[in-house]
Design an enzyme around this catalytic site. Structure first.
Site, PDB file in Angstrom:
ATOM      1  N   MET A 126     -12.052   4.370   0.273  1.00 50.00           N
ATOM      2  CA  MET A 126     -12.642   3.939   0.685  1.00 50.00           C
ATOM      3  C   MET A 126     -13.671   5.828   0.983  1.00 50.00           C
ATOM      4  O   MET A 126     -13.103   6.567   1.316  1.00 50.00           O
ATOM      5  CB  MET A 126     -11.871   3.569   2.247  1.00 50.00           C
ATOM      6  CG  MET A 126     -11.520   2.703   2.203  1.00 50.00           C
ATOM      7  SD  MET A 126     -10.043   2.730   3.701  1.00 50.00           S
ATOM      8  CE  MET A 126      -8.482   2.968   1.743  1.00 50.00           C
ATOM      9  N   HIS A 138      -8.235   1.245  -3.877  1.00 48.25           N
ATOM     10  CA  HIS A 138      -9.166   0.065  -2.500  1.00 48.25           C
ATOM     11  C   HIS A 138     -10.006   2.229  -2.226  1.00 48.25           C
ATOM     12  O   HIS A 138      -9.625   2.845  -1.608  1.00 48.25           O
ATOM     13  CB  HIS A 138      -8.354   0.053  -1.811  1.00 48.25           C
ATOM     14  CG  HIS A 138      -9.581  -0.344  -0.260  1.00 48.25           C
ATOM     15  ND1 HIS A 138      -8.603  -0.127   1.244  1.00 48.25           N
ATOM     16  CD2 HIS A 138     -10.396  -0.389  -0.177  1.00 48.25           C
ATOM     17  CE1 HIS A 138      -9.838  -0.051   2.071  1.00 48.25           C
ATOM     18  NE2 HIS A 138     -10.694  -0.441   1.026  1.00 48.25           N
ATOM     19  N   MET A 184      -8.839   7.802   0.177  1.00 45.71           N
ATOM     20  CA  MET A 184      -9.984   7.960   1.926  1.00 45.71           C
ATOM     21  C   MET A 184     -10.444   9.695   1.223  1.00 45.71           C
ATOM     22  O   MET A 184      -9.942  10.520   0.293  1.00 45.71           O
ATOM     23  CB  MET A 184      -9.081   7.632   2.373  1.00 45.71           C
ATOM     24  CG  MET A 184      -8.599   6.427   2.596  1.00 45.71           C
ATOM     25  SD  MET A 184      -7.321   6.642   4.209  1.00 45.71           S
ATOM     26  CE  MET A 184      -6.621   5.215   4.442  1.00 45.71           C
ATOM     27  N   ASP A 186      -4.166   3.120  -1.689  1.00 44.87           N
ATOM     28  CA  ASP A 186      -5.875   3.674  -0.792  1.00 44.87           C
ATOM     29  C   ASP A 186      -6.501   5.053  -0.920  1.00 44.87           C
ATOM     30  O   ASP A 186      -5.624   6.014  -0.756  1.00 44.87           O
ATOM     31  CB  ASP A 186      -5.232   3.427   0.695  1.00 44.87           C
ATOM     32  CG  ASP A 186      -4.987   2.059   1.134  1.00 44.87           C
ATOM     33  OD1 ASP A 186      -4.280   1.831   1.433  1.00 44.87           O
ATOM     34  OD2 ASP A 186      -6.066   1.284   1.013  1.00 44.87           O
ATOM     35  N   SER A 233       1.039  -1.071  -0.061  1.00 48.29           N
ATOM     36  CA  SER A 233      -0.160   0.157  -0.158  1.00 48.29           C
ATOM     37  C   SER A 233       0.722   0.864   0.208  1.00 48.29           C
ATOM     38  O   SER A 233       1.105   1.716   0.961  1.00 48.29           O
ATOM     39  CB  SER A 233      -0.541   0.409   0.984  1.00 48.29           C
ATOM     40  OG  SER A 233      -1.412   1.200   1.200  1.00 48.29           O
ATOM     41  N   GLY A 281      -2.665  -4.093   8.919  1.00 48.30           N
ATOM     42  CA  GLY A 281      -1.731  -4.556  10.049  1.00 48.30           C
ATOM     43  C   GLY A 281      -1.432  -6.582   9.614  1.00 48.30           C
ATOM     44  O   GLY A 281      -1.227  -6.400  10.643  1.00 48.30           O
ATOM     45  N   GLY A 338       1.302  -2.352   4.520  1.00 52.75           N
ATOM     46  CA  GLY A 338       2.040   0.039   4.634  1.00 52.75           C
ATOM     47  C   GLY A 338       3.028  -0.466   5.109  1.00 52.75           C
ATOM     48  O   GLY A 338       3.805  -1.176   4.281  1.00 52.75           O
ATOM     49  N   ASP A 378      -6.394  -6.458   4.232  1.00 50.84           N
ATOM     50  CA  ASP A 378      -5.751  -5.315   4.410  1.00 50.84           C
ATOM     51  C   ASP A 378      -5.447  -5.479   5.476  1.00 50.84           C
ATOM     52  O   ASP A 378      -6.494  -4.821   6.686  1.00 50.84           O
ATOM     53  CB  ASP A 378      -6.048  -4.709   3.339  1.00 50.84           C
ATOM     54  CG  ASP A 378      -6.287  -3.060   3.242  1.00 50.84           C
ATOM     55  OD1 ASP A 378      -6.730  -2.701   2.424  1.00 50.84           O
ATOM     56  OD2 ASP A 378      -5.277  -2.592   3.546  1.00 50.84           O
ATOM     57  N   MET A 386     -11.227  -6.609   5.275  1.00 45.84           N
ATOM     58  CA  MET A 386     -10.363  -5.481   6.496  1.00 45.84           C
ATOM     59  C   MET A 386      -9.730  -6.172   7.679  1.00 45.84           C
ATOM     60  O   MET A 386     -10.521  -6.350   8.322  1.00 45.84           O
ATOM     61  CB  MET A 386     -11.781  -3.899   6.199  1.00 45.84           C
ATOM     62  CG  MET A 386     -11.294  -3.231   5.130  1.00 45.84           C
ATOM     63  SD  MET A 386     -10.032  -3.286   4.084  1.00 45.84           S
ATOM     64  CE  MET A 386      -8.678  -1.825   5.433  1.00 45.84           C
ATOM     65  N   HIS A 390      -0.990  -1.196  -4.430  1.00 48.82           N
ATOM     66  CA  HIS A 390      -2.315  -1.184  -3.936  1.00 48.82           C
ATOM     67  C   HIS A 390      -2.499   0.512  -2.941  1.00 48.82           C
ATOM     68  O   HIS A 390      -1.892   1.090  -2.374  1.00 48.82           O
ATOM     69  CB  HIS A 390      -2.574  -1.435  -2.368  1.00 48.82           C
ATOM     70  CG  HIS A 390      -3.512  -1.633  -1.219  1.00 48.82           C
ATOM     71  ND1 HIS A 390      -4.766  -2.217  -1.695  1.00 48.82           N
ATOM     72  CD2 HIS A 390      -4.321  -0.655  -0.109  1.00 48.82           C
ATOM     73  CE1 HIS A 390      -5.913  -2.346  -1.129  1.00 48.82           C
ATOM     74  NE2 HIS A 390      -5.305  -1.559  -0.121  1.00 48.82           N
TER      75      HIS A 390
HETATM   76  C1  DX5 Z   1      -6.143   1.263   5.856  1.00 48.52           C
HETATM   77  C2  DX5 Z   1      -5.679   0.846   4.291  1.00 48.52           C
HETATM   78  C3  DX5 Z   1      -4.751  -0.205   4.766  1.00 48.52           C
HETATM   79  C4  DX5 Z   1      -3.339   0.969   4.823  1.00 48.52           C
HETATM   80  C5  DX5 Z   1      -2.253  -0.714   5.420  1.00 48.52           C
HETATM   81  O1  DX5 Z   1      -7.543   1.784   5.753  1.00 48.52           O
HETATM   82  O2  DX5 Z   1      -6.978   0.303   3.428  1.00 48.52           O
HETATM   83  O3  DX5 Z   1      -4.663  -0.520   2.556  1.00 48.52           O
HETATM   84  O4  DX5 Z   1      -2.926   1.598   3.944  1.00 48.52           O
HETATM   85  O5  DX5 Z   1      -1.367  -0.283   6.109  1.00 48.52           O
HETATM   86  P1  DX5 Z   1      -0.607  -1.217   7.007  1.00 48.52           P
HETATM   87  O6  DX5 Z   1      -0.222  -2.058   6.579  1.00 48.52           O
HETATM   88  O7  DX5 Z   1       0.395  -0.535   7.590  1.00 48.52           O
HETATM   89  O8  DX5 Z   1      -2.255  -1.901   8.265  1.00 48.52           O
HETATM   90 ZN    ZN Z   2      -6.365  -0.755   1.514  1.00 48.44          ZN
END
Ligand code: DX5
Ligand code: ZN
Length: 212
Positions: free
Chosen positions: A67, A65, A36, A34, A7, A174, A194, A172, A138, A32
Protein backbone atom coordinates in the site's frame (compact mmCIF):
# COMPACT_ATOMS: atom_id res chain seq x y z
CA UNK A 1 -7.29 -24.00 -3.53
CA UNK A 2 -8.75 -22.08 -0.56
CA UNK A 3 -6.58 -20.72 2.22
CA UNK A 4 -6.26 -18.08 4.89
CA UNK A 5 -3.60 -15.40 4.68
CA UNK A 6 -3.26 -14.06 8.25
CA UNK A 7 -2.05 -10.44 8.33
CA UNK A 8 0.87 -9.86 10.69
CA UNK A 9 -0.17 -6.21 10.97
CA UNK A 10 -2.38 -7.48 13.82
CA UNK A 11 0.28 -9.79 15.28
CA UNK A 12 2.30 -9.28 18.48
CA UNK A 13 5.47 -8.03 16.76
CA UNK A 14 7.50 -8.57 19.93
CA UNK A 15 6.62 -12.25 19.54
CA UNK A 16 6.61 -12.54 15.76
CA UNK A 17 8.33 -15.94 15.54
CA UNK A 18 5.66 -17.58 17.70
CA UNK A 19 2.91 -15.72 15.83
CA UNK A 20 4.19 -17.20 12.56
CA UNK A 21 4.11 -20.64 14.20
CA UNK A 22 0.42 -19.97 15.03
CA UNK A 23 -0.19 -19.28 11.34
CA UNK A 24 1.51 -22.57 10.42
CA UNK A 25 -0.50 -24.47 13.04
CA UNK A 26 -3.77 -23.08 11.62
CA UNK A 27 -3.18 -24.80 8.28
CA UNK A 28 -2.90 -21.46 6.45
CA UNK A 29 -0.63 -21.55 3.41
CA UNK A 30 0.03 -17.78 3.26
CA UNK A 31 1.40 -15.01 5.48
CA UNK A 32 -0.01 -11.57 4.61
CA UNK A 33 2.50 -8.73 5.06
CA UNK A 34 1.02 -5.22 4.85
CA UNK A 35 3.55 -2.61 3.75
CA UNK A 36 2.29 0.97 4.19
CA UNK A 37 4.21 4.17 3.37
CA UNK A 38 2.09 6.85 5.04
CA UNK A 39 1.51 8.45 1.61
CA UNK A 40 -0.63 6.03 -0.42
CA UNK A 41 -2.46 5.28 2.86
CA UNK A 42 -2.51 7.47 6.02
CA UNK A 43 -0.48 4.98 8.06
CA UNK A 44 3.06 3.58 8.22
CA UNK A 45 3.49 -0.12 9.08
CA UNK A 46 6.82 -1.85 8.35
CA UNK A 47 9.11 -2.63 5.45
CA UNK A 48 11.79 -4.85 4.01
CA UNK A 49 13.42 -5.94 7.30
CA UNK A 50 10.13 -7.52 8.40
CA UNK A 51 9.74 -9.39 5.11
CA UNK A 52 13.29 -10.76 5.54
CA UNK A 53 12.68 -11.69 9.19
CA UNK A 54 9.50 -13.62 8.32
CA UNK A 55 11.29 -15.31 5.39
CA UNK A 56 13.94 -16.59 7.78
CA UNK A 57 11.41 -18.33 10.02
CA UNK A 58 8.89 -19.98 7.69
CA UNK A 59 8.44 -21.70 4.35
CA UNK A 60 4.86 -20.42 4.03
CA UNK A 61 4.01 -18.30 0.99
CA UNK A 62 4.82 -14.64 1.70
CA UNK A 63 1.90 -12.62 0.38
CA UNK A 64 3.17 -9.02 0.33
CA UNK A 65 0.54 -6.28 0.04
CA UNK A 66 2.12 -2.97 -1.06
CA UNK A 67 0.00 0.00 0.00
CA UNK A 68 2.61 2.44 -1.23
CA UNK A 69 3.19 4.98 -3.98
CA UNK A 70 5.65 4.00 -6.75
CA UNK A 71 5.42 0.27 -5.88
CA UNK A 72 7.38 -0.48 -9.09
CA UNK A 73 10.45 1.02 -7.43
CA UNK A 74 10.41 -1.62 -4.65
CA UNK A 75 9.71 -4.88 -6.50
CA UNK A 76 13.30 -6.13 -6.61
CA UNK A 77 13.78 -5.28 -2.92
CA UNK A 78 10.65 -7.26 -2.01
CA UNK A 79 11.90 -10.21 -4.05
CA UNK A 80 15.39 -10.00 -2.49
CA UNK A 81 13.73 -10.14 0.96
CA UNK A 82 11.78 -13.28 0.09
CA UNK A 83 8.34 -12.21 -1.18
CA UNK A 84 6.51 -14.93 -3.15
CA UNK A 85 3.48 -12.89 -4.23
CA UNK A 86 3.70 -9.13 -4.68
CA UNK A 87 0.43 -7.22 -4.78
CA UNK A 88 0.38 -3.53 -5.64
CA UNK A 89 -2.58 -1.17 -5.99
CA UNK A 90 -4.17 -0.44 -9.37
CA UNK A 91 -4.59 3.16 -8.21
CA UNK A 92 -0.83 3.59 -7.71
CA UNK A 93 0.40 3.12 -11.32
CA UNK A 94 -0.62 3.95 -14.91
CA UNK A 95 -1.33 1.25 -17.53
CA UNK A 96 2.21 1.10 -18.88
CA UNK A 97 3.73 0.89 -15.38
CA UNK A 98 1.24 -1.82 -14.37
CA UNK A 99 2.07 -4.07 -17.29
CA UNK A 100 5.81 -3.54 -16.89
CA UNK A 101 5.57 -4.31 -13.15
CA UNK A 102 3.68 -7.54 -13.92
CA UNK A 103 6.29 -8.55 -16.50
CA UNK A 104 9.14 -7.78 -14.10
CA UNK A 105 7.69 -9.79 -11.20
CA UNK A 106 6.95 -12.76 -13.48
CA UNK A 107 10.46 -12.54 -14.99
CA UNK A 108 11.76 -13.20 -11.46
CA UNK A 109 9.52 -16.27 -11.09
CA UNK A 110 7.19 -14.67 -8.58
CA UNK A 111 3.40 -14.14 -8.60
CA UNK A 112 1.62 -10.84 -9.19
CA UNK A 113 -1.49 -9.48 -7.51
CA UNK A 114 -3.32 -6.23 -8.16
CA UNK A 115 -5.44 -4.75 -5.39
CA UNK A 116 -8.44 -2.44 -5.83
CA UNK A 117 -9.74 -0.05 -3.21
CA UNK A 118 -13.46 -0.06 -2.32
CA UNK A 119 -14.19 2.97 -4.54
CA UNK A 120 -12.45 1.44 -7.57
CA UNK A 121 -14.93 -0.28 -9.93
CA UNK A 122 -14.21 -3.94 -10.73
CA UNK A 123 -14.38 -3.04 -14.43
CA UNK A 124 -11.08 -1.18 -14.03
CA UNK A 125 -9.18 -4.36 -13.24
CA UNK A 126 -10.67 -6.44 -16.08
CA UNK A 127 -8.06 -5.33 -18.71
CA UNK A 128 -5.27 -6.58 -16.41
CA UNK A 129 -6.64 -10.02 -15.47
CA UNK A 130 -4.61 -11.59 -18.29
CA UNK A 131 -1.34 -10.29 -16.75
CA UNK A 132 -1.87 -11.29 -13.09
CA UNK A 133 -2.23 -14.29 -10.81
CA UNK A 134 -4.46 -12.76 -8.13
CA UNK A 135 -6.96 -9.93 -7.59
CA UNK A 136 -7.01 -8.49 -4.08
CA UNK A 137 -10.46 -7.02 -3.40
CA UNK A 138 -10.24 -4.62 -0.46
CA UNK A 139 -13.25 -5.05 1.79
CA UNK A 140 -12.20 -2.02 3.87
CA UNK A 141 -10.46 1.24 2.97
CA UNK A 142 -6.76 0.28 3.06
CA UNK A 143 -4.55 1.62 5.85
CA UNK A 144 -5.70 0.03 9.10
CA UNK A 145 -6.60 -3.31 10.61
CA UNK A 146 -9.67 -3.78 12.80
CA UNK A 147 -12.15 -2.00 10.50
CA UNK A 148 -15.68 -3.21 9.71
CA UNK A 149 -16.34 -5.32 6.61
CA UNK A 150 -17.92 -3.42 3.71
CA UNK A 151 -20.78 -5.69 2.59
CA UNK A 152 -21.17 -3.88 -0.72
CA UNK A 153 -17.82 -5.39 -1.81
CA UNK A 154 -19.41 -8.85 -2.07
CA UNK A 155 -20.91 -7.97 -5.46
CA UNK A 156 -17.45 -6.99 -6.70
CA UNK A 157 -16.14 -10.47 -5.83
CA UNK A 158 -19.10 -12.11 -7.61
CA UNK A 159 -18.55 -9.96 -10.70
CA UNK A 160 -14.84 -10.78 -10.98
CA UNK A 161 -15.46 -14.51 -10.38
CA UNK A 162 -18.12 -14.50 -13.13
CA UNK A 163 -15.56 -13.05 -15.55
CA UNK A 164 -12.71 -15.39 -14.60
CA UNK A 165 -13.37 -18.75 -12.99
CA UNK A 166 -9.73 -19.58 -12.28
CA UNK A 167 -7.95 -16.47 -11.06
CA UNK A 168 -7.18 -16.25 -7.32
CA UNK A 169 -9.42 -13.73 -5.60
CA UNK A 170 -8.14 -12.56 -2.23
CA UNK A 171 -10.33 -10.50 0.11
CA UNK A 172 -8.86 -8.26 2.75
CA UNK A 173 -10.38 -6.29 5.60
CA UNK A 174 -12.90 -7.16 8.29
CA UNK A 175 -12.89 -10.86 7.42
CA UNK A 176 -14.02 -13.01 10.36
CA UNK A 177 -15.97 -16.23 11.02
CA UNK A 178 -19.18 -14.52 9.84
CA UNK A 179 -18.09 -12.39 6.89
CA UNK A 180 -15.86 -15.16 5.49
CA UNK A 181 -19.04 -17.09 4.64
CA UNK A 182 -20.27 -14.24 2.42
CA UNK A 183 -17.06 -13.81 0.44
CA UNK A 184 -16.41 -17.56 0.22
CA UNK A 185 -19.90 -17.98 -1.26
CA UNK A 186 -19.22 -15.05 -3.63
CA UNK A 187 -16.19 -16.80 -5.10
CA UNK A 188 -13.16 -15.58 -3.15
CA UNK A 189 -10.58 -18.26 -2.32
CA UNK A 190 -7.88 -16.48 -0.31
CA UNK A 191 -8.94 -14.81 2.93
CA UNK A 192 -6.87 -12.23 4.81
CA UNK A 193 -7.55 -12.19 8.54
CA UNK A 194 -5.78 -9.76 10.85
CA UNK A 195 -7.82 -9.03 13.97
CA UNK A 196 -9.98 -12.15 13.64
CA UNK A 197 -6.86 -14.31 13.59
CA UNK A 198 -4.48 -12.69 16.08
CA UNK A 199 -6.90 -11.03 18.50
CA UNK A 200 -9.32 -13.93 18.85
CA UNK A 201 -9.49 -15.84 22.12
CA UNK A 202 -9.48 -19.24 20.43
CA UNK A 203 -7.16 -20.74 17.83
CA UNK A 204 -8.35 -20.43 14.24
CA UNK A 205 -8.20 -23.24 11.70
CA UNK A 206 -8.83 -23.13 7.98
CA UNK A 207 -11.10 -26.21 8.10
CA UNK A 208 -13.29 -24.78 10.87
CA UNK A 209 -13.62 -21.34 9.25
CA UNK A 210 -14.38 -22.69 5.80
CA UNK A 211 -16.40 -25.72 7.04
CA UNK A 212 -14.15 -27.87 4.90
C1 DX5 B 1 -5.59 -3.01 5.68
C2 DX5 B 1 -4.74 -4.24 5.38
C3 DX5 B 1 -5.39 -5.51 5.85
C4 DX5 B 1 -5.63 -5.55 7.37
C5 DX5 B 1 -6.57 -6.67 7.72
O1 DX5 B 1 -5.11 -1.93 4.92
O2 DX5 B 1 -4.50 -4.37 3.99
O3 DX5 B 1 -4.59 -6.62 5.47
O4 DX5 B 1 -4.39 -5.74 8.03
O5 DX5 B 1 -6.86 -6.55 9.09
P1 DX5 B 1 -8.32 -6.96 9.64
O6 DX5 B 1 -8.49 -8.42 9.28
O7 DX5 B 1 -8.22 -6.72 11.13
O8 DX5 B 1 -9.31 -6.08 8.95
ZN1 ZN C 1 -3.57 -6.26 3.35
Amino acid sequence: MKTLSPSILAADLLNLGNEIKKIEASGSKYVHIDIMDGVFVPNISFGMPIISAVRKCTDLILDVHLMITQPDKYLQACIDCGADIITFHLEALNREEIISACDFIHSKGKKVGISIKPNTQYTEIVPYLQYIDMVLVMTVEPGFGGQSFMHQMVDKVIAIRNINADIDIEVDGGINSETIKLVNEAGANIFVLGTAFFKSSKDISVEELLDE
